[in-house]
Design an enzyme around this catalytic site. Sequence first.
Site, short mmCIF file in Angstrom:
data_model
loop_
_atom_site.label_atom_id
_atom_site.label_comp_id
_atom_site.label_asym_id
_atom_site.label_seq_id
_atom_site.Cartn_x
_atom_site.Cartn_y
_atom_site.Cartn_z
N GLY A 130 0.83 -1.29 -0.01
CA GLY A 130 -0.12 0.03 0.03
C GLY A 130 0.95 1.28 0.13
N TRP A 162 -6.47 1.34 -4.69
CA TRP A 162 -5.76 0.78 -5.94
C TRP A 162 -4.99 -0.33 -5.77
CZ3 TRP A 162 -9.08 0.88 -9.98
CH2 TRP A 162 -9.40 2.19 -10.30
N ILE A 163 -5.05 -1.15 -4.70
CA ILE A 163 -4.12 -2.04 -3.91
C ILE A 163 -4.46 -3.38 -4.76
CG2 ILE A 163 -3.00 -2.79 -2.00
CD1 ILE A 163 -2.62 0.10 -2.37
N LEU A 240 9.81 -0.38 -5.68
CA LEU A 240 9.18 -0.16 -7.04
C LEU A 240 10.37 -0.36 -8.04
CD1 LEU A 240 7.05 3.18 -6.56
CD2 LEU A 240 6.43 1.01 -6.33
N GLY A 341 -12.82 -9.08 -36.58
CA GLY A 341 -14.01 -9.37 -35.57
C GLY A 341 -13.61 -9.99 -34.60
N GLU A 364 2.64 1.20 -11.16
CA GLU A 364 4.03 1.30 -11.11
C GLU A 364 4.86 2.54 -11.66
OE1 GLU A 364 5.68 -0.67 -9.51
OE2 GLU A 364 4.85 -2.60 -9.14
#
Length: 385
Positions: A130, A162-163, A240, A341, A364
């Site tokens: 988080g 958004w975790i 990160l 398609g 990220e």
Amino acid sequence: MTDFYTISDLLTEEQLLIQTSTREFIQANVSPIIEECAQKATFPNHLIKQFGEMGLLGPAISDTYGGGGLDYISYGLIMQEVERGDSGLRSMASVQSSLVMYPIEAFGSEEQKNKWLPRLAKGEILGCFGLTEPNHGSNPAGMETKLTEKDGEYILNGAKMWITNSPQADIAIVWARDDNKRVKGVIVEKGMEGFSAPEIHNKWSLRASITGELVFEDVKIPKENILPLKDGLGAPLMCLDNARYGIAWGAIGAAMDCYETALKYSLEREQFDRPIAGFQLTQKKLSEMLTEITKAQLLALRLGQLKNAGKATTTQISMAKRNNVEIALKIARESRQILGGMGISGEFSIMRHMMNLESVITYEGTHDIHLLILGAEITGIPAFK
Ligand code: TGC
Ligand code: FAD
């Protein structure tokens, strides 16, 4: 297998074996079920333990703590083969490996490492990370989540947004500012009073990955749950670096799956009495895809060599993450066109990859933030300050 420049010749026997066994595992266990999971927006929970048994969780973490003890090129190849199956599964694996196990290994105490890492490696428990907050995404330095000390107790308040994995996670590595405004890493455990992790619904992307919030209302944190060995924003940014490195490899897997599907389809599909692969415009698309995949593979491999030597810089990682996700998304879009398609049908993986990559190009660090990280290094003037 797309390998136009015989990059496999540059891999060791062990790396090739890891790549092949991961690909076979994904083909056998992920490919048959992943489309249905994405359509139903469910995560295939049973795969977490299987990933652990296959050594796909924490491959680059030391074997002393149950990790694979592998080099970073092997780690990259694993991420590539997992993302060939689905970016959502790669998300689960890279969060567990780079954003949960890595900070515990790098910044945790011996007790924390022994307590958590072996179970995370086996897939017995799942973790999440988080950093992003409702008001602070690209600029995590603005974080509002607070860790305050009161009468010898630590109290966590705030929220993360958004975790990946959060609603299912047993532990969360949460970044918060302490009373001295230093960023601290905290291990928050499922079931702690005042802690909840509601799911975010209605995603059009990464549907086979569970995403949620983290909400902390006066959560009491025992001192032994605070990562002791590093504080400051540099700690989450180091995590990160590792996760972005994995994405630089992973995105190539999604790109290869799209390209290989489009190539096969174009050779089989006939219009105007000939395979559509015979038209110059289709060949242009396929040739450009193969060129971009080959360039991305070379970038990832060199980055892996630098990472193994402990020399990969944040900016080099940004360049590779940014480039490889961008080319993967373009390849997914072009491949979808080649299928006409049929390109929008769940009978093929392309549309799912394309939708997934819209998240991968944002999380990220967004595409533009990576550009600005490069710009800051080139010019010495950070545009985001
Ligand atoms: P800046 O002032 O540059 O740095 C702050 C402090 O950190 C140090 N530092 C680093 N240390 C180690 N390794 C690194 N790579 C480091 N980068 C910076 C730096 O020396 C400084 O230390 P100190 O002691 O002086 O405090 O930081 P900034 O605030 O200017 O950062 C700018 C920026 C934009 C580059 C950064 O904020 C950034 O990267 N933003 C993007 C946010 C982001 O990527 N969020 C990702 C959230 S996690 C996620 O998306 C998971 S998705 C998972 C999945 O499903 O796969
Ligand atoms: P914002 O920061 O609000 O950006 C919006 C737009 O503004 C972007 O286009 C951005 O590039 C642009 N922008 C921002 N600043 C600048 C600037 N200085 N110059 C130019 N343009 C700028 N986070 C976690 O911590 N853990 C997770 O596990 C995690 N998983 C995720 C899973 C999914 C499916 C998604 C979608 C996100 C996840 N994230 C996670 C969050 C992700 O890292 C953020 O969405 C991302 O960092 C961008 O933040 P934001 O969404 O707040 O966008």
